[in-house]
Enzyme design. Structure first.
Site, PDB file in Angstrom:
ATOM      1  N   ALA A   1       0.822  -1.221   0.000  1.00  0.00           N
ATOM      2  CA  ALA A   1       0.000   0.000   0.000  1.00  0.00           C
ATOM      3  C   ALA A   1       0.851   1.265   0.000  1.00  0.00           C
ATOM      4  O   ALA A   1       0.343   2.356   0.237  1.00  0.00           O
ATOM      5  CB  ALA A   1      -0.943  -0.001   1.210  1.00  0.00           C
TER       6      ALA A   1
ATOM      7  N   ARG B   1       2.390   2.578  -2.581  1.00  0.00           N
ATOM      8  CA  ARG B   1       2.235   3.320  -3.849  1.00  0.00           C
ATOM      9  C   ARG B   1       1.395   2.486  -4.804  1.00  0.00           C
ATOM     10  O   ARG B   1       0.931   1.394  -4.445  1.00  0.00           O
ATOM     11  CB  ARG B   1       3.598   3.663  -4.463  1.00  0.00           C
ATOM     12  CG  ARG B   1       4.517   2.477  -4.612  1.00  0.00           C
ATOM     13  CD  ARG B   1       5.988   2.905  -4.639  1.00  0.00           C
ATOM     14  NE  ARG B   1       6.862   1.780  -4.365  1.00  0.00           N
ATOM     15  CZ  ARG B   1       7.375   0.997  -5.302  1.00  0.00           C
ATOM     16  NH1 ARG B   1       7.120   1.230  -6.570  1.00  0.00           N
ATOM     17  NH2 ARG B   1       8.153  -0.017  -4.992  1.00  0.00           N
TER      18      ARG B   1
ATOM     19  N   TYR C   1       7.090 -14.639 -12.652  1.00  0.00           N
ATOM     20  CA  TYR C   1       5.933 -13.805 -12.288  1.00  0.00           C
ATOM     21  C   TYR C   1       4.626 -14.517 -12.663  1.00  0.00           C
ATOM     22  O   TYR C   1       3.675 -14.552 -11.877  1.00  0.00           O
ATOM     23  CB  TYR C   1       6.067 -12.477 -13.025  1.00  0.00           C
ATOM     24  CG  TYR C   1       5.032 -11.425 -12.721  1.00  0.00           C
ATOM     25  CD1 TYR C   1       5.056 -10.704 -11.521  1.00  0.00           C
ATOM     26  CD2 TYR C   1       4.039 -11.122 -13.645  1.00  0.00           C
ATOM     27  CE1 TYR C   1       4.117  -9.722 -11.270  1.00  0.00           C
ATOM     28  CE2 TYR C   1       3.099 -10.134 -13.400  1.00  0.00           C
ATOM     29  CZ  TYR C   1       3.146  -9.432 -12.210  1.00  0.00           C
ATOM     30  OH  TYR C   1       2.215  -8.449 -11.954  1.00  0.00           O
TER      31      TYR C   1
ATOM     32  N   ALA D   1       4.157 -17.704 -12.998  1.00  0.00           N
ATOM     33  CA  ALA D   1       3.969 -18.861 -12.109  1.00  0.00           C
ATOM     34  C   ALA D   1       3.390 -18.414 -10.769  1.00  0.00           C
ATOM     35  O   ALA D   1       2.474 -19.033 -10.223  1.00  0.00           O
ATOM     36  CB  ALA D   1       5.300 -19.580 -11.904  1.00  0.00           C
TER      37      ALA D   1
ATOM     38  N   LYS E   1       1.680 -15.653 -10.177  1.00  0.00           N
ATOM     39  CA  LYS E   1       0.327 -15.104 -10.348  1.00  0.00           C
ATOM     40  C   LYS E   1      -0.693 -16.203 -10.635  1.00  0.00           C
ATOM     41  O   LYS E   1      -1.856 -16.098 -10.244  1.00  0.00           O
ATOM     42  CB  LYS E   1       0.324 -14.046 -11.455  1.00  0.00           C
ATOM     43  CG  LYS E   1       1.127 -12.783 -11.103  1.00  0.00           C
ATOM     44  CD  LYS E   1       0.638 -12.152  -9.812  1.00  0.00           C
ATOM     45  CE  LYS E   1       1.225 -10.770  -9.562  1.00  0.00           C
ATOM     46  NZ  LYS E   1       0.805 -10.206  -8.270  1.00  0.00           N
TER      47      LYS E   1
HETATM   48  P1  NAP Z   1       4.392  -1.027  -7.527  1.00  0.00           P
HETATM   49  O1  NAP Z   1       3.967   0.319  -7.955  1.00  0.00           O
HETATM   50  O2  NAP Z   1       5.749  -1.511  -7.886  1.00  0.00           O
HETATM   51  O3  NAP Z   1       4.176  -1.127  -5.931  1.00  0.00           O
HETATM   52  C1  NAP Z   1       4.475  -2.322  -5.271  1.00  0.00           C
HETATM   53  C2  NAP Z   1       4.148  -2.211  -3.805  1.00  0.00           C
HETATM   54  O4  NAP Z   1       4.452  -3.489  -3.205  1.00  0.00           O
HETATM   55  C3  NAP Z   1       4.986  -1.164  -3.084  1.00  0.00           C
HETATM   56  O5  NAP Z   1       4.218  -0.492  -2.111  1.00  0.00           O
HETATM   57  C4  NAP Z   1       6.074  -2.009  -2.411  1.00  0.00           C
HETATM   58  O6  NAP Z   1       6.569  -1.477  -1.190  1.00  0.00           O
HETATM   59  C5  NAP Z   1       5.319  -3.274  -2.108  1.00  0.00           C
HETATM   60  N1  NAP Z   1       6.240  -4.410  -1.941  1.00  0.00           N
HETATM   61  C6  NAP Z   1       7.051  -4.985  -2.871  1.00  0.00           C
HETATM   62  N2  NAP Z   1       7.782  -5.958  -2.291  1.00  0.00           N
HETATM   63  C7  NAP Z   1       7.433  -5.987  -0.988  1.00  0.00           C
HETATM   64  C8  NAP Z   1       7.857  -6.759   0.131  1.00  0.00           C
HETATM   65  N3  NAP Z   1       8.794  -7.717   0.026  1.00  0.00           N
HETATM   66  N4  NAP Z   1       7.292  -6.497   1.333  1.00  0.00           N
HETATM   67  C9  NAP Z   1       6.356  -5.550   1.465  1.00  0.00           C
HETATM   68  N5  NAP Z   1       5.912  -4.787   0.461  1.00  0.00           N
HETATM   69  C10 NAP Z   1       6.456  -5.010  -0.756  1.00  0.00           C
HETATM   70  O7  NAP Z   1       3.390  -2.159  -8.105  1.00  0.00           O
HETATM   71  P2  NAP Z   1       1.886  -2.019  -8.630  1.00  0.00           P
HETATM   72  O8  NAP Z   1       1.931  -1.805 -10.087  1.00  0.00           O
HETATM   73  O9  NAP Z   1       1.119  -1.114  -7.756  1.00  0.00           O
HETATM   74  O10 NAP Z   1       1.393  -3.519  -8.428  1.00  0.00           O
HETATM   75  C11 NAP Z   1       0.613  -3.947  -7.325  1.00  0.00           C
HETATM   76  C12 NAP Z   1       0.194  -5.392  -7.560  1.00  0.00           C
HETATM   77  O11 NAP Z   1      -0.550  -5.472  -8.772  1.00  0.00           O
HETATM   78  C13 NAP Z   1       1.363  -6.353  -7.724  1.00  0.00           C
HETATM   79  O12 NAP Z   1       1.054  -7.589  -7.123  1.00  0.00           O
HETATM   80  C14 NAP Z   1       1.464  -6.514  -9.216  1.00  0.00           C
HETATM   81  O13 NAP Z   1       2.061  -7.744  -9.567  1.00  0.00           O
HETATM   82  C15 NAP Z   1       0.005  -6.452  -9.604  1.00  0.00           C
HETATM   83  N6  NAP Z   1      -0.200  -6.094 -10.998  1.00  0.00           N
HETATM   84  C16 NAP Z   1       0.209  -4.894 -11.475  1.00  0.00           C
HETATM   85  C17 NAP Z   1      -0.004  -4.583 -12.810  1.00  0.00           C
HETATM   86  C18 NAP Z   1       0.420  -3.293 -13.407  1.00  0.00           C
HETATM   87  O14 NAP Z   1       0.304  -3.150 -14.638  1.00  0.00           O
HETATM   88  N7  NAP Z   1       0.879  -2.325 -12.650  1.00  0.00           N
HETATM   89  C19 NAP Z   1      -0.648  -5.521 -13.630  1.00  0.00           C
HETATM   90  C20 NAP Z   1      -1.053  -6.730 -13.125  1.00  0.00           C
HETATM   91  C21 NAP Z   1      -0.833  -7.001 -11.786  1.00  0.00           C
HETATM   92  P3  NAP Z   1       7.476  -0.105  -1.208  1.00  0.00           P
HETATM   93  O15 NAP Z   1       6.500   0.989  -1.558  1.00  0.00           O
HETATM   94  O16 NAP Z   1       7.968  -0.003   0.186  1.00  0.00           O
HETATM   95  O17 NAP Z   1       8.544  -0.309  -2.216  1.00  0.00           O
END
Ligand code: NAP
Length: 247
Positions: free
Chosen positions: A15, A17, A155, A157, A159
């Protein structure tokens, strides 16, 4: 929720970002107290923004890939709140490489962060939901978990694993008033997709009938619905939010 009833508590991982921040903000707008989790202190900023906007939130920096750390965090939160009613497993990372060049570390990091984390949080928070006979679990997968993608075997796998995991949990607790569902986003504007070359983005848009990338709010709205009272008869399903890309 009836007047005088206990406020719902939600926990959203990742949460700090992107999608997770939008999900936390949306849930807070429904008078839900939101526990914002991220790896860094980013979650503090989001919790503060929610509070300033008149909502209820708190933050905790936890590495979701670390089972012991998650167990410890859950212990503290359950002591404070009694139960967490809504769990959104959203934290995720990518470590892209073609399979022949993918290191074992890239594989392990992605599986631990994206998939094992769902197991840790759900395992520790489920008991309270079962006792309350109410709960909502939403796990964020990806269209990539359904159709695969070049350079994303790890990734995809993880998901795809989230989908099997969620359906199994849904079956185990359906009779206890708990709904467990998957949201599968397509390509959404966030830090995760920010680095993609313009050419790749244009190619992606060509494959999206709506001709645009999604925005974090598109995902937050879907998650919010699945966490609501209105979604009480929906469980074990995948809600794809991708502008029609994989229909
Ligand atoms: P993002 O902008 O990179 O943000 C990722 C968030 O996850 C950040 O708040 C990060 O923490 C946190 N995080 C990562 N590793 C962590 C860990 N080991 N422990 C605790 N927190 C961790 O990603 P997003 O695009 O918002 O994606 C969110 C979810 O949606 C992910 O599961 C991603 O695979 C999925 N998703 C995204 C897309 C897309 O197009 N963006 C598409 C399909 C699925 P910090 O803020 O502290 O770094």
């Amino acid at each position: 929720m009836e007047e005088g009833e206990k406020k719902r508590i939600a926990l959203v991982t990742g949460a700090g970002r992107g999608l997770g921040a939008a999900i936390a903000e949306k849930l807070a707008q429904q008078s839900i107290h939101v526990v914002c989790i991220s790896r860094s202190q980013n979650c503090e900023k989001i919790a503060q923004e929610i509070t300033v906007a008149g909502g209820m939130a708190e933050a905790m920096a936890v590495d979701v890939s670390d089972g012991k750390a998650v167990e410890l965090a859950c212990g503290k939160l359950l002591e404070k709140h009694g139960t967490i009613d809504i769990l959104v497993n959203n934290a995720g990372i990518t470590r892209d490489a073609l399979l022949m060049r993918m290191g074992e570390e890239d594989w392990d990091d992605v599986i631990r962060t994206n998939l094992n984390s769902c197991f840790y949080w759900t395992k520790h928070l489920l008991r309270g939901m079962v006792q309350n006979r109410w709960g909502r679990i939403v796990n964020i997968s990806s269209v990539v978990g359904k159709i695969g993608n070049f350079g994303q075997a790890n990734y995809a796998a993880a998901k795809a694993g989230i989908i099997g995991f969620t359906k199994s949990v849904a079956k185990e607790v359906a009779s206890r008033g708990i709904c467990a569902n998957v949201v599968a986003p397509g390509f959404i504007e966030s830090d995760m997709t920010f680095g993609l070359p313009e050419k790749v983005i244009e190619e992606i848009k060509k494959n999206v009938p709506m001709r645009r990338m999604g925005v974090p709010k598109d995902i937050a709205n879907a998650v919010n619905f699945l966490c609501s009272e209105e979604a009480q008869y929906i469980t074990g399903t995948i809600l794809t939010v991708d502008g029609g890309m994989t229909m």
